[in-house]
Scaffold this motif. Structure first.
Motif, PDB file in Angstrom:
ATOM      1  N   TYR C  57     -13.161 -10.540  12.981  1.00  0.00           N
ATOM      2  CA  TYR C  57     -12.967 -11.066  14.183  1.00  0.00           C
ATOM      3  C   TYR C  57     -14.035 -12.133  14.392  1.00  0.00           C
ATOM      4  O   TYR C  57     -13.920 -13.122  15.034  1.00  0.00           O
ATOM      5  CB  TYR C  57     -13.190  -9.905  15.269  1.00  0.00           C
ATOM      6  N   VAL C  60     -12.670 -15.193  13.265  1.00  0.00           N
ATOM      7  CA  VAL C  60     -11.597 -15.686  14.029  1.00  0.00           C
ATOM      8  C   VAL C  60     -12.199 -16.404  15.356  1.00  0.00           C
ATOM      9  O   VAL C  60     -11.681 -17.641  15.521  1.00  0.00           O
ATOM     10  CB  VAL C  60     -10.762 -14.624  14.383  1.00  0.00           C
ATOM     11  N   PHE C  61     -13.069 -15.850  15.908  1.00  0.00           N
ATOM     12  CA  PHE C  61     -13.566 -16.450  17.243  1.00  0.00           C
ATOM     13  C   PHE C  61     -14.421 -17.428  16.868  1.00  0.00           C
ATOM     14  O   PHE C  61     -14.893 -18.205  17.716  1.00  0.00           O
ATOM     15  CB  PHE C  61     -13.988 -15.236  17.984  1.00  0.00           C
ATOM     16  N   SER C  64     -12.764 -20.929  14.694  1.00  0.00           N
ATOM     17  CA  SER C  64     -11.508 -21.710  15.148  1.00  0.00           C
ATOM     18  C   SER C  64     -11.522 -21.712  16.531  1.00  0.00           C
ATOM     19  O   SER C  64     -12.195 -21.109  17.326  1.00  0.00           O
ATOM     20  CB  SER C  64     -10.357 -21.236  14.734  1.00  0.00           C
ATOM     21  N   ILE C  66      -9.540 -20.471  18.830  1.00  0.00           N
ATOM     22  CA  ILE C  66      -8.588 -19.272  19.191  1.00  0.00           C
ATOM     23  C   ILE C  66      -8.639 -19.277  20.705  1.00  0.00           C
ATOM     24  O   ILE C  66      -7.515 -19.121  21.301  1.00  0.00           O
ATOM     25  CB  ILE C  66      -8.827 -18.068  18.364  1.00  0.00           C
ATOM     26  N   THR C  67      -9.732 -19.078  21.462  1.00  0.00           N
ATOM     27  CA  THR C  67      -9.829 -18.902  22.849  1.00  0.00           C
ATOM     28  C   THR C  67      -9.055 -20.089  23.418  1.00  0.00           C
ATOM     29  O   THR C  67      -8.347 -19.773  24.441  1.00  0.00           O
ATOM     30  CB  THR C  67     -11.144 -18.921  22.990  1.00  0.00           C
ATOM     31  N   TYR C  70      -5.321 -19.608  23.157  1.00  0.00           N
ATOM     32  CA  TYR C  70      -4.923 -18.700  23.985  1.00  0.00           C
ATOM     33  C   TYR C  70      -4.650 -19.306  25.344  1.00  0.00           C
ATOM     34  O   TYR C  70      -3.666 -19.176  26.379  1.00  0.00           O
ATOM     35  CB  TYR C  70      -6.054 -17.505  24.257  1.00  0.00           C
ATOM     36  N   ALA C 246      -6.903 -12.312  12.651  1.00  0.00           N
ATOM     37  CA  ALA C 246      -6.147 -13.225  13.380  1.00  0.00           C
ATOM     38  C   ALA C 246      -4.839 -12.578  13.845  1.00  0.00           C
ATOM     39  O   ALA C 246      -4.293 -12.724  14.861  1.00  0.00           O
ATOM     40  CB  ALA C 246      -6.096 -14.192  12.363  1.00  0.00           C
ATOM     41  N   THR C 249      -5.328 -10.285  16.602  1.00  0.00           N
ATOM     42  CA  THR C 249      -5.644 -10.950  18.062  1.00  0.00           C
ATOM     43  C   THR C 249      -4.389 -11.301  18.621  1.00  0.00           C
ATOM     44  O   THR C 249      -4.182 -11.748  19.742  1.00  0.00           O
ATOM     45  CB  THR C 249      -6.709 -12.231  17.758  1.00  0.00           C
TER      46      THR C 249
END
Ligand SMILES: Nc1ncnc2c1ncn2[C@@H]1O[C@H](COP(=O)(O)OP(=O)(O)OP(=O)(O)O)[C@@H](O)[C@H]1O
Ligand SMILES: [Mg+2]
Lengths: 354, 305, 275
Positions: C57, C60-61, C64, C66-67, C70, C246, C249
């Protein structure tokens, strides 16, 4: 045909007791009608007889055979459902023959039975039609035909006429009565309709909250209701009830006035009683019995007969039948009487006193 | 209301939907079909070539071999869904609609869950699970004494398409299940009671009464499966990339279209041929839908209860 | 279920299938919280204090966007739902309430999209979007998804609007309401349950779609979460912690939403016939 004997039958869904200690005898070849308020368990009792619902306790025999653990198909019953439950994807003939095919009845025999049922019910021209191409009355006849071809020991009907219009209902009622004679069938029949019950039944069973309140011949229930519930349920408009108490031998104080009635010796002064008088047994003006003072609230005319809603001095409203042209209008003060012989008396627990 | 005011009212209510839908759905569809009759030159102009894109696609071996391969694979993909996904959906729906079943809602919710998830996520998760590197699948099979069956299913030409199809079945079985379940619920209880009185057991009542009554739904499920299958792309792209598996063994129409249109390591993107393939897909789907509308649906009665 | 034996068999089949349906999902989510060694050695073991490791995690956060992906998905999905519901309901109302000459024809035209997937027009959609200078914008996605969702929503909403008693609309007219008032104050509130169903039907394919983000908004931080995860997986293919995290998530928010709304969703799917 066979008789049905139900012995201490109980039925519950989870913790809810729907039927309690039902004892009932349906004589061979008789027409028994189950009546009662909505939700009292009529359909459930019928479905227990059919075997569609397992029973929680008690037993049941059909034609002397214990059927408690038999599936519906083995009980030699046939059922006519309220919505008819015709198979939409089969024609009339297919619907009637379906059960027989599964019972392994020979083809020729199926043909013969379907033909006979179609003849009795005048369905011959419709045999090739699908249910959606039939009128309500015709569907009803197919549903009955499907029951007839099974040659059952017992026919079960759950409000079979309630989806028909008034005129058709009367016709079909007569047809069912004829059919009963013709087939000499044992029938258990659920209805909401008093007229259906009174005209069709050999025996009416009045149910309330999962119990049988009274079972008997239609006129017995009308003339000798066993308790307040049956008295109020049978007859339309419903029986008038007057609360009162015994004051002396043969005298009752009710509706604000003293009345002289023939009371059984078991009644002691001070006992609470309820008097029941049917609207059709009341008379405006002079009567061969006790008189009550009242004020006219409303008069409903139905033609030759009508109903007067009368307010007693206590504020209670009673209904009396009126015949011909009454001279009264709303607000008139009148006296109303009834024949003491036609008066029903119930004790404090609601039981009939003879 | 005057005629002008009435038309204005209609315009206000209808215009937004009609404009967006026409611009971004119908126009592109028509333009794509239109494109497929042209050949895009290097200078950016287009030349009308009639059906020649299609004759190339269907007869020139460099084009026709991949096309027929993708078409055959896609048919197989559809066949596997029809033979596995829909029967499983039917059985699950039949069991779920049994009277007096405890935990009905729980089963229904949980079995439908994979359908909710993204195909990408599902594809990749299965790729991990089936990977010999992780070995979870092998461990699982060995537990039942079936370890010898395990192989690199996704990596082998002979099994890649079958494996991917089954994963797709696993994910989407919820859709036929729910549609059939709904149709079964609509059948009145009294009809089944009548069948019970007629001497049928639950299984016979299903075969002889319920099944004939839900035929229209089965028809609908089939055509939906057809449309979705011939339009599929995401799962194969997510698991195998645009090249669709060892030696194109899992290539279907959607991935072929993507590859031709965008190009890849092996070839340059080709708008005209891409359009031609999209038009072929359109024709295939149209044929399926037409067969459904004019042959299957006509023969079946919808019963109202 | 009268006979216990057959009841057990039914539960056995449904139970087994449920396990089959959940096993891969549970496996991935479970292992995403574990240390690399535990992932490989004891994949079937749930995360425990001794094998817990959130490094995936963190990657991932950390590595990249990712947020922001989203957020992109959220914007695209809500935008699509809003436009689909508003424009779909308006069109459905006009088609069911008002009689005009090309009424049936228009309804038929609008229903083509139910059976013919919009993806087949992708070539021209890309050209159109680039002509409009909308490549790598979220608005392009919203417009395309709205066009994709409108046919089915118009179809469903029309069925519901047709069930609103005629008297109700007539009463509104007698009270002197304009047609717009009738639509916004009488019709819309009455079809709210149907709108919820349509919203779910619209949301799932849009949130999960890979195709159009890949075609229309593949770079520049305008990726949706589905595409973002797909690209992230491509980069970190060998880092199992990161890959599993990932995937999780992407799974977990959908699962949470699903568990909250599953009743409404299934009720929508079964058009209220849930027993
Ligand atoms: N499957 C069931 N589970 C729980 N309770 C039930 C079930 N079926 C019926 N009941 C309850 O049993 C009672 C009796 O129902 P039943 O259908 O026999 O009434 P009824 O006398 O036929 O009424 P009606 O005249 O309205 O048809 C009702 O209170 C009903 O709520
Ligand atoms: Mg009933």
């Amino acid at each position: 045909m066979a008789e049905v004997l139900i012995d201490k039958l109980c039925k519950s869904y989870g913790s809810a007791e729907i039927l309690k200690d039902i004892d009932l005898k349906v004589e061979d070849g008789s027409f028994v009608v189950l009546v009662g308020p909505s939700g009292c368990g009529k359909s459930t009792l019928l479905r227990c007889i059919a075997g569609l619902e397992p029973i929680s306790a008690g037993g049941m025999t059909i034609g002397g055979r214990q059927v408690k653990n038999l599936p519906p198909a083995k009980r030699e019953i046939a059922m006519v459902f309220q919505s008819y439950a015709l198979y939409p994807h089969m024609d009339v003939k297919g619907n009637m023959a379906f059960g027989l095919r599964f019972a392994g009845t020979p083809k020729a025999e199926i043909e013969a039975r379907v033909a006979e049922a179609a003849r009795i019910l005048q369905l011959e021209p419709l045999l090739k039609r699908r249910p959606r191409e039939l009128s309500g009355g015709q569907r009803q006849r197919v549903a009955i035909g499907r029951a007839i071809v099974r040659k059952p020991q017992v026919f079960l009907f759950d409000e079979p006429l309630s989806n028909l219009d008034a005129a058709l209902r009367i016709n079909t009622r007569v047809e069912i009565a004829k059919l009963h004679k013709l087939l000499n069938a044992t029938i258990v029949y659920v209805t909401h309709d008093q007229v259906e019950a009174m005209t069709l039944a050999d025996k009416i069973v009045v149910m309330n909250k999962g119990r049988i309140e009274q079972a008997g011949k239609p006129l017995d229930l009308y003339y000798k209701p066993a308790n307040l519930f049956v008295a109020g349920f049978i007859g339309s408009p419903a029986m008038n009830f007057l609360e009162g108490h015994v004051t002396g031998s043969g005298r009752v104080e009710a509706a604000g006035s003293g009345l002289t009635l023939r009371l059984p010796s078991s009644c002691k002064p001070g006992d609470k009683v309820t008097l029941g008088v049917r609207p059709e047994h009341m008379n405006l003006g002079a009567a061969p019995g006790p008189l009550l003072q009242a004020q006219v609230d409303l008069i409903e005319r139905l033609g030759e007969t009508g109903y007067a809603h009368l307010r007693l001095p206590t504020g209670q409203v009673v209904i009396s039948e009126v015949r011909g042209e009454p001279g009264h209008v709303t607000g008139d003060s009148i006296s109303v009487g009834f024949d003491p012989v036609r008066c029903h008396i119930f004790d404090a627990a609601g039981r009939r006193i003879e | 209301m005057s005629r002008t005011a009435y038309l204005l009212l209609l315009a206000v209510f209808l215009a937004p939907a009609v404009i967006i839908y026409s611009t971004f759905s119908i126009y592109p569809l028509l333009a794509t079909i239109f494109n497929s009759f042209y050949d895009r030159q290097d200078d950016g102009t287009s030349l009308f070539v009639g059906l020649s894109n299609f004759t190339t696609l269907l007869s020139d071996p460099t084009w026709s071999a991949p096309f027929w391969n993708a078409f055959r694979n896609n048919c197989l993909f559809f066949l596997i869904h029809m033979c596995v996904q829909n029967p499983i959906g039917l059985v699950l729906a039949a069991l779920l609609s049994l009277p007096r079943l405890n935990l009905r809602a729980t089963y229904r919710t949980l079995i439908f869950m994979p359908t909710m998830l993204s195909v990408v996520v599902i594809g990749f998760s299965w790729q991990l699970i089936l990977s010999p590197l992780w070995g979870v699948a092998k461990m699982f099979l060995s537990f039942f004494g079936l370890g010898f069956l395990f192989g690199p299913w996704l990596g082998e030409e002979s099994t890649a398409l079958l494996t991917i199809s089954l994963i797709s079945v696993w994910q989407f079985v919820g859709i036929p299940m729910i549609l059939i379940y709904t149709a079964l619920l609509a059948i009145p209880d009294e009809l089944i009671d009548a069948a019970t009185v007629d001497g049928l057991n639950q299984f016979q009542a299903f075969i002889w009464v319920k099944l004939p009554l839900i035929l229209p739904t089965l028809g609908l499920v089939s055509v939906l499966t057809f449309v979705n299958n011939f339009n599929a792309f995401d799962l194969i792209y997510a698991m195998k990339g645009a090249l669709a598996g060892p030696n194109f063994s899992a290539d279907i129409m959607g991935t072929l279209f993507y590859r031709v249109f965008f190009g890849n390591q092996l070839q340059l993107g080709d708008t005209s041929m891409g359009s031609a393939i999209a038009t072929m897909m359109f024709l295939i789907i149209l044929t399926g839908v037409m067969i459904y509308l004019f042959v299957i649906q006509r023969r079946m009665h919808r019963y109202s209860f | 279920m009268r006979k216990p034996a057959s009841a057990i068999a039914v539960h056995a089949i449904l139970g087994l299938y449920t396990v089959l349906a959940l096993f891969p999902i549970v496996l991935v989510v479970m292992n995403s919280f574990k240390a690399k060694r535990a992932i490989f050695n004891t994949p079937l073991q749930p995360p425990m204090p001794w094998n817990f490791d959130p490094i995936g995690y963190a990657k991932v956060f950390g590595d990249s966007a990712i947020t922001s992906y989203y957020l992109n998905s959220l914007v695209v999905t809500t935008g699509t739902i809003f436009m689909t519901l508003l424009f779909g309901a308006m069109a459905a109302w006009a088609l069911t309430e008002y009689k005009f000459r090309w009424n049936t024809l228009l309804a038929l035209y609008l229903s083509i999209g139910i059976m013919v997937p919009i993806r087949l027009g992708s070539v021209a959609i890309i050209q159109l979007v680039s002509d409009l200078n909308m490549i790598n914008t979220l608005s392009a996605l919203v417009l395309v998804y709205t066009a994709q969702s409108l046919p089915l929503s118009i179809f469903i909403l029309s069925e519901f609007i047709a069930q609103i008693p005629k008297d109700l609309r007539e009463a509104g007219r007698c009270d002197g309401l304009t047609e717009f008032h009738i639509f916004f104050y009488i019709v819309l509130p009455l079809i709210r349950p149907a709108m919820a169903t349509v919203a779910v039907f619209t949301m799932i394919p849009v949130w999960n779609d890979l195709w159009f983000p890949l075609l229309l908004a593949p770079t520049n931080g305008k990726q949706t979460i589905t595409l973002g995860v797909q690209q992230f997986l491509g980069q970190y293919i060998t880092d199992w912690n990161a890959v599993l995290a990932a995937l999780s998530t992407a799974i977990i928010p959908v699962l949470i939403l699903y568990v909250i709304f599953s009743r409404q969703l299934i009720r929508g799917l079964t058009s209220g016939a849930v027993k």
